[in-house]
Motif scaffolding. Structure first.
Motif, mmCIF file in Angstrom:
data_model
loop_
_atom_site.group_PDB
_atom_site.id
_atom_site.type_symbol
_atom_site.label_atom_id
_atom_site.label_comp_id
_atom_site.label_asym_id
_atom_site.label_seq_id
_atom_site.Cartn_x
_atom_site.Cartn_y
_atom_site.Cartn_z
ATOM 1 N N TYR A 15 -7.943 37.491 72.244
ATOM 2 C CA TYR A 15 -8.987 37.778 71.028
ATOM 3 C C TYR A 15 -8.318 38.341 69.994
ATOM 4 O O TYR A 15 -8.692 38.036 68.820
ATOM 5 N N LEU A 16 -7.268 39.197 70.141
ATOM 6 C CA LEU A 16 -6.437 39.746 69.002
ATOM 7 C C LEU A 16 -5.701 38.607 68.343
ATOM 8 O O LEU A 16 -5.563 38.695 66.833
ATOM 9 N N ALA A 17 -5.387 37.639 68.859
ATOM 10 C CA ALA A 17 -4.486 36.681 68.423
ATOM 11 C C ALA A 17 -5.654 35.851 67.585
ATOM 12 O O ALA A 17 -5.098 35.282 66.698
ATOM 13 N N ALA A 18 -6.822 35.440 68.065
ATOM 14 C CA ALA A 18 -7.687 34.886 67.481
ATOM 15 C C ALA A 18 -7.866 35.263 65.912
ATOM 16 O O ALA A 18 -8.290 35.090 65.171
ATOM 17 N N ILE A 19 -8.103 36.953 66.202
ATOM 18 C CA ILE A 19 -8.564 37.519 64.861
ATOM 19 C C ILE A 19 -7.524 37.376 63.850
ATOM 20 O O ILE A 19 -7.584 37.325 62.614
ATOM 21 N N ASP A 20 -6.095 37.689 64.397
ATOM 22 C CA ASP A 20 -4.961 37.614 63.559
ATOM 23 C C ASP A 20 -4.929 36.210 62.851
ATOM 24 O O ASP A 20 -4.658 35.865 61.572
#
Length: 148
Positions: free
Chosen positions: A6-11
Motif C-alpha cells: 500500500y505504501l508503494a502504491a502511495i509512493d
C-alpha cells in the motif's frame, strides 16, 4: 496485512504525473490534477446483506488506520480527519466541488489528509462504502488540487 504494497502504491501516486487522466492498475477515478486508486477492494458486498458489508467496512477502516500511522511516521502527524459534511452542505447549496473532492465526498464519510513535506500535492486515505451498489474500497487520493 502487509502495508508495504500500500505504501508503494502511495509512493507511486506521489511521483505520478497527474496532468492528464489515465487508467492503469488500481484506478478508481482519474482526471487532470488527480488520481484516486483503490488500494483494497471487497468482493461480493454489492447489494448484499448489510451485516457482512459493515464488518468489511470496519476491517477496511482498521487497514486505513494502519496505513495512516505509517504515513504519520513518514510525513509527520496528519491533519485532523476531514469530514465530508461541509462539502455535502456546499453541494446542497449548488456550489461546484472540484474532483477528486466531489467524488470522495459522495463515497466516503471522512478522509485522512497529508501534504508531504516539500510537495504541493495532497494525499488522502478514505474508505469508500456509501454506494451500496459498489464494493467497499480503501481509497488513496493524490491531487494537485487543494482540498476545498
Amino acid at each position: 496485512m502487509d502495508s508495504a504494497k500500500y505504501l508503494a502504491a502511495i509512493d507511486s501516486l506521489c511521483a505520478r504525473d497527474l496532468t492528464a487522466a489515465d487508467g492503469g492498475s488500481g484506478v478508481y477515478l482519474s482526471g487532470p490534477g488527480y488520481r484516486i486508486e483503490s488500494l483494497e477492494v471487497s468482493h461480493g458486498t454489492r447489494d448484499g446483506d448489510a451485516g457482512p458489508r459493515m464488518a468489511i467496512v470496519e476491517d477496511f477502516y482498521a487497514l486505513k488506520s494502519r496505513i495512516g500511522q505509517e504515513l504519520d511516521d513518514r510525513w509527520g502527524r496528519q491533519q485532523l480527519p476531514w469530514g465530508m459534511a461541509t462539502l455535502k452542505v456546499r453541494l446542497d447549496r449548488g456550489e461546484e466541488i472540484p474532483e477528486p473532492w466531489f467524488t470522495t465526498s459522495i463515497v466516503t464519510d471522512d478522509l485522512d489528509l497529508w501534504q508531504p513535506p516539500g510537495s504541493d500535492r495532497w494525499i488522502a486515505l478514505g474508505v469508500g462504502y456509501r454506494d451500496e451498489a459498489d464494493e467497499v474500497h480503501v481509497l488513496a487520493v493524490a491531487s494537485d488540487i487543494d482540498p476545498v
